[in-house]
Design a protein around this motif. Structure first.
Motif, PDB file in Angstrom:
ATOM      1  N   CYS A 146       0.896  -1.241  -0.117  1.00 18.47           N
ATOM      2  CA  CYS A 146      -0.047   0.024  -0.058  1.00 18.47           C
ATOM      3  C   CYS A 146       0.913   1.128   0.128  1.00 18.47           C
ATOM      4  CB  CYS A 146      -1.101   0.009   1.299  1.00 18.47           C
ATOM      5  SG  CYS A 146      -2.240   1.510   1.248  1.00 18.47           S
ATOM      6  N   LYS A 147       1.026   1.842  -0.935  1.00 22.43           N
ATOM      7  CA  LYS A 147       1.815   3.265  -1.239  1.00 22.43           C
ATOM      8  C   LYS A 147       1.377   4.198  -0.162  1.00 22.43           C
ATOM      9  CE  LYS A 147       3.075   6.853  -4.489  1.00 22.43           C
ATOM     10  NZ  LYS A 147       2.783   7.954  -3.492  1.00 22.43           N
ATOM     11  N   ARG A 148      -0.061   4.419   0.462  1.00 21.77           N
ATOM     12  CA  ARG A 148      -0.412   5.291   1.364  1.00 21.77           C
ATOM     13  C   ARG A 148       0.416   4.984   2.760  1.00 21.77           C
ATOM     14  NH1 ARG A 148      -3.817   8.532  -0.891  1.00 21.77           N
ATOM     15  NH2 ARG A 148      -4.926   7.783  -2.732  1.00 21.77           N
ATOM     16  N   ILE A 149       0.467   3.582   2.950  1.00 20.59           N
ATOM     17  CA  ILE A 149       1.074   3.197   4.179  1.00 20.59           C
ATOM     18  C   ILE A 149       2.531   3.151   3.880  1.00 20.59           C
ATOM     19  CG2 ILE A 149       1.799   1.202   5.325  1.00 20.59           C
ATOM     20  CD1 ILE A 149      -0.906   1.917   6.316  1.00 20.59           C
ATOM     21  N   GLU A 150       3.384   3.030   2.981  1.00 23.00           N
ATOM     22  CA  GLU A 150       4.642   3.130   2.730  1.00 23.00           C
ATOM     23  C   GLU A 150       4.834   4.775   2.746  1.00 23.00           C
ATOM     24  OE1 GLU A 150       5.740   2.057  -1.338  1.00 23.00           O
ATOM     25  OE2 GLU A 150       6.280   0.180  -0.622  1.00 23.00           O
ATOM     26  N   ASP A 151       4.006   5.731   2.340  1.00 26.26           N
ATOM     27  CA  ASP A 151       4.061   7.128   2.664  1.00 26.26           C
ATOM     28  C   ASP A 151       4.215   7.552   4.039  1.00 26.26           C
ATOM     29  OD1 ASP A 151       4.523   7.388  -0.212  1.00 26.26           O
ATOM     30  OD2 ASP A 151       2.556   8.329  -0.387  1.00 26.26           O
ATOM     31  N   ALA A 152       3.231   6.879   4.563  1.00 25.78           N
ATOM     32  CA  ALA A 152       2.912   7.024   6.108  1.00 25.78           C
ATOM     33  C   ALA A 152       4.543   6.597   6.993  1.00 25.78           C
ATOM     34  CB  ALA A 152       1.760   6.283   6.828  1.00 25.78           C
ATOM     35  N   ILE A 153       5.045   5.621   6.742  1.00 29.94           N
ATOM     36  CA  ILE A 153       6.214   5.016   7.323  1.00 29.94           C
ATOM     37  C   ILE A 153       7.503   5.928   7.071  1.00 29.94           C
ATOM     38  CG2 ILE A 153       7.836   3.084   7.391  1.00 29.94           C
ATOM     39  CD1 ILE A 153       5.547   1.156   6.752  1.00 29.94           C
ATOM     40  N   ALA A 154       7.482   6.197   5.739  1.00 30.81           N
ATOM     41  CA  ALA A 154       8.314   7.248   5.484  1.00 30.81           C
ATOM     42  C   ALA A 154       8.444   8.446   5.936  1.00 30.81           C
ATOM     43  CB  ALA A 154       8.651   7.382   3.792  1.00 30.81           C
ATOM     44  N   GLU A 155       7.442   9.241   6.246  1.00 31.52           N
ATOM     45  CA  GLU A 155       7.291  10.287   7.017  1.00 31.52           C
ATOM     46  C   GLU A 155       7.014  10.429   8.590  1.00 31.52           C
ATOM     47  OE1 GLU A 155       3.539  12.192   5.097  1.00 31.52           O
ATOM     48  OE2 GLU A 155       4.550  11.638   2.967  1.00 31.52           O
ATOM     49  N   GLY A 164       0.561  -2.563  11.794  1.00 31.33           N
ATOM     50  CA  GLY A 164       0.740  -3.957  10.908  1.00 31.33           C
ATOM     51  C   GLY A 164       0.248  -4.022   9.466  1.00 31.33           C
ATOM     52  N   LEU A 165      -0.493  -3.012   9.012  1.00 33.07           N
ATOM     53  CA  LEU A 165      -1.197  -3.257   7.798  1.00 33.07           C
ATOM     54  C   LEU A 165      -0.273  -2.682   6.798  1.00 33.07           C
ATOM     55  CD1 LEU A 165      -3.774  -3.406   6.089  1.00 33.07           C
ATOM     56  CD2 LEU A 165      -4.107  -1.158   6.293  1.00 33.07           C
ATOM     57  N   THR A 166       0.236  -3.520   5.653  1.00 29.74           N
ATOM     58  CA  THR A 166       1.201  -3.311   4.683  1.00 29.74           C
ATOM     59  C   THR A 166       0.553  -3.530   3.401  1.00 29.74           C
ATOM     60  OG1 THR A 166       2.216  -5.377   5.039  1.00 29.74           O
ATOM     61  CG2 THR A 166       3.188  -3.607   6.286  1.00 29.74           C
ATOM     62  N   HIS A 167      -0.375  -4.488   3.410  1.00 34.17           N
ATOM     63  CA  HIS A 167      -0.858  -4.872   2.106  1.00 34.17           C
ATOM     64  C   HIS A 167      -2.379  -4.871   1.907  1.00 34.17           C
ATOM     65  CE1 HIS A 167       3.300  -6.546   2.248  1.00 34.17           C
ATOM     66  NE2 HIS A 167       3.224  -6.877   0.950  1.00 34.17           N
ATOM     67  N   HIS A 168      -3.040  -4.732   0.865  1.00 32.21           N
ATOM     68  CA  HIS A 168      -4.487  -4.851   0.796  1.00 32.21           C
ATOM     69  C   HIS A 168      -4.774  -5.596  -0.714  1.00 32.21           C
ATOM     70  CE1 HIS A 168      -4.991  -1.389  -2.097  1.00 32.21           C
ATOM     71  NE2 HIS A 168      -4.115  -0.851  -1.394  1.00 32.21           N
ATOM     72  N   ALA A 169      -6.123  -6.042  -0.900  1.00 29.93           N
ATOM     73  CA  ALA A 169      -6.666  -6.294  -1.975  1.00 29.93           C
ATOM     74  C   ALA A 169      -7.489  -5.030  -2.499  1.00 29.93           C
ATOM     75  CB  ALA A 169      -7.452  -7.665  -1.851  1.00 29.93           C
ATOM     76  N   SER A 170      -7.435  -5.159  -3.843  1.00 24.54           N
ATOM     77  CA  SER A 170      -8.394  -3.948  -4.564  1.00 24.54           C
ATOM     78  C   SER A 170      -9.304  -4.562  -5.512  1.00 24.54           C
ATOM     79  CB  SER A 170      -7.365  -3.175  -5.243  1.00 24.54           C
ATOM     80  OG  SER A 170      -6.765  -2.109  -4.413  1.00 24.54           O
ATOM     81  N   VAL A 171     -10.502  -4.104  -5.463  1.00 21.50           N
ATOM     82  CA  VAL A 171     -11.476  -4.687  -6.190  1.00 21.50           C
ATOM     83  C   VAL A 171     -12.312  -3.462  -6.831  1.00 21.50           C
ATOM     84  CG1 VAL A 171     -13.219  -6.628  -6.443  1.00 21.50           C
ATOM     85  CG2 VAL A 171     -11.906  -6.525  -4.453  1.00 21.50           C
ATOM     86  N   PRO A 172     -12.244  -3.303  -8.032  1.00 22.30           N
ATOM     87  CA  PRO A 172     -13.180  -2.442  -8.840  1.00 22.30           C
ATOM     88  C   PRO A 172     -14.698  -2.740  -8.600  1.00 22.30           C
ATOM     89  CG  PRO A 172     -12.562  -4.039 -10.530  1.00 22.30           C
ATOM     90  CD  PRO A 172     -11.870  -4.219  -9.238  1.00 22.30           C
TER      91      PRO A 172
END
Length: 376
Positions: A102-111, A118-126
């Motif tokens: 999850c890029k939003r989680i990655e950004d949160a960690i980086a900042e 513990g959330l790092t990944h997610h499934a996406s469904v249109p």
């Protein structure tokens, strides 16, 4: 064992279908469905982005997001790009998919923002109904880095149900708006053909009575009746305009100018940018403008009003002002139903309403509405 799992999936789909069939308001329905889905699947976190035809998104529902993503009223979820939305917009996300991270989680960690739980990944469904797409359903859980094909198939079935429900609600809303417009037109015709004509006849009769009367008191009474009839006739014509805004097909500025002339106001208008607005936004601005101009006529004590309409890529701003009497006003204490109606109409399209006024220093009403999201 396989039979029990299949029965569980059917039960999940049935419970969610029952919930979706009862819903009439999209955001609250998405919230309820998200809660139900997470509860009966044992997953922990979910959120829904609704995405319009221009690729603009908004966070429509969320459940148990980690603190890193809920800071500042979920601001990290409401701005910036991410992989699931990028894939949705360019057509790569057309079925349930594991998003690597999850890029939003990655950004949160980086900042070095707050806990990600513990959330790092997610499934996406249109979310879709046939060829029509409405947004993305994202589901995740702490430490869960992979969704099985069976889990993705279940999420895809739920997403299809959600998409179908969204389409049903949108069609229902369109039908209601069409019916409301038809009813307004009917009322306008009825008022014009009955009450308007009666008032016109009353005005002529009173004028004739005044001309024939010899008694000064009788003449004065007939003249007073004529003035009242003329005033009522002007009010009725304004009401008919509000029900059926003739001239809006030529643009909102033209409609405002014509309406002002009918009220007996001189309107100084200024336009900034190219006026090309979604129908819903234009209608709301027109309704607010009518109310504001009518207030100028009734309460300002003047015969002139100023209108500025400014449009950029993201918003439309309308300012209506006068140099009249003004009134005492405390912020967040709106004194009249008309002003409250303007505020409510503006906020219904995620807009901002502001009012400035001082005694004997005039009144200014300012409306800012997002063009893309406001018109959907």
């Amino acid at each position: 064992m396989l039979g029990e799992k299949r029965q569980s999936e059917i039960r999940i789909l049935k419970e969610i279908a029952e919930l979706l069939n009862e819903g009439t308001e999209i955001d609250s329905l998405l919230k309820e469905v998200l809660q139900k889905l997470l509860h009966i699947t044992g997953l922990e976190t979910g959120w829904v982005f609704l995405i319009d035809s221009q690729g603009e998104f908004r966070l429509a529902a969320e459940e148990k997001l980690p603190p890193a993503l809920t800071a500042d009223n979920c601001r990290p979820m409401c701005k910036g790009d991410c992989w699931c939305i990028d894939r949705y917009n360019d057509g790569r996300l057309n079925k349930a998919s594991n998003i690597i991270e999850c890029k939003r989680i990655e950004d949160a960690i980086a900042e070095q923002r707050k806990d990600t739980n513990g959330l790092t990944h997610h499934a996406s469904v249109p979310l879709r109904a046939g060829e029509e797409k409405f947004g993305v359903l994202n589901i995740g859980s702490p430490e869960k880095t992979y969704f099985s094909p069976e889990e993705l198939a279940l999420l895809e079935s739920v997403a299809f149900q959600i998409g179908t429900a969204i389409k049903r609600i949108k069609l229902t809303q369109l039908e209601q708006e069409t019916a409301l417009a038809a009813e307004r037109n009917r009322l306008a015709r009825d008022l014009h053909d009955s009450v308007n004509q009666l008032l016109f006849s009353l005005s002529l009769t009173a004028r004739g009575g005044a001309e024939m009367a010899d008694n000064p008191e009788m003449k004065e009474t007939f003249s007073y009746m004529q003035d009242l009839a003329q005033e009522a006739l002007s009010e009725m014509r304004a009401l008919i305009w509000q029900l059926k805004p003739r001239g809006l097909e030529n643009g909102i500025i033209c409609a405002m100018q014509t309406y002002s002339q009918m009220l007996g106001l001189k309107l100084n208008s200024k336009v900034k940018g190219v006026i090309c607005l979604p129908g819903k936004v234009e209608e709301i601005l027109w309704r607010i403008g009518q109310e504001a101009l009518a207030n100028c006529k009734k309460h300002s004590g003047g015969s002139t009003a100023d209108l500025t309409l400014a449009v950029d890529e993201e918003t439309v701003t309308m300012v209506i002002s006068d140099c009249g009497r003004g009134f005492h006003y405390r912020e967040n204490d709106i004194p009249s139903l008309g002003l409250k109606s303007m505020k409510k109409r503006t906020e219904a399209l995620n807009g901002v309403f502001s009012l400035k006024t001082e005694l004997n220093k005039g009144t200014e009403i300012k409306i800012i509405i997002p063009i893309i999201m406001g018109g959907r």
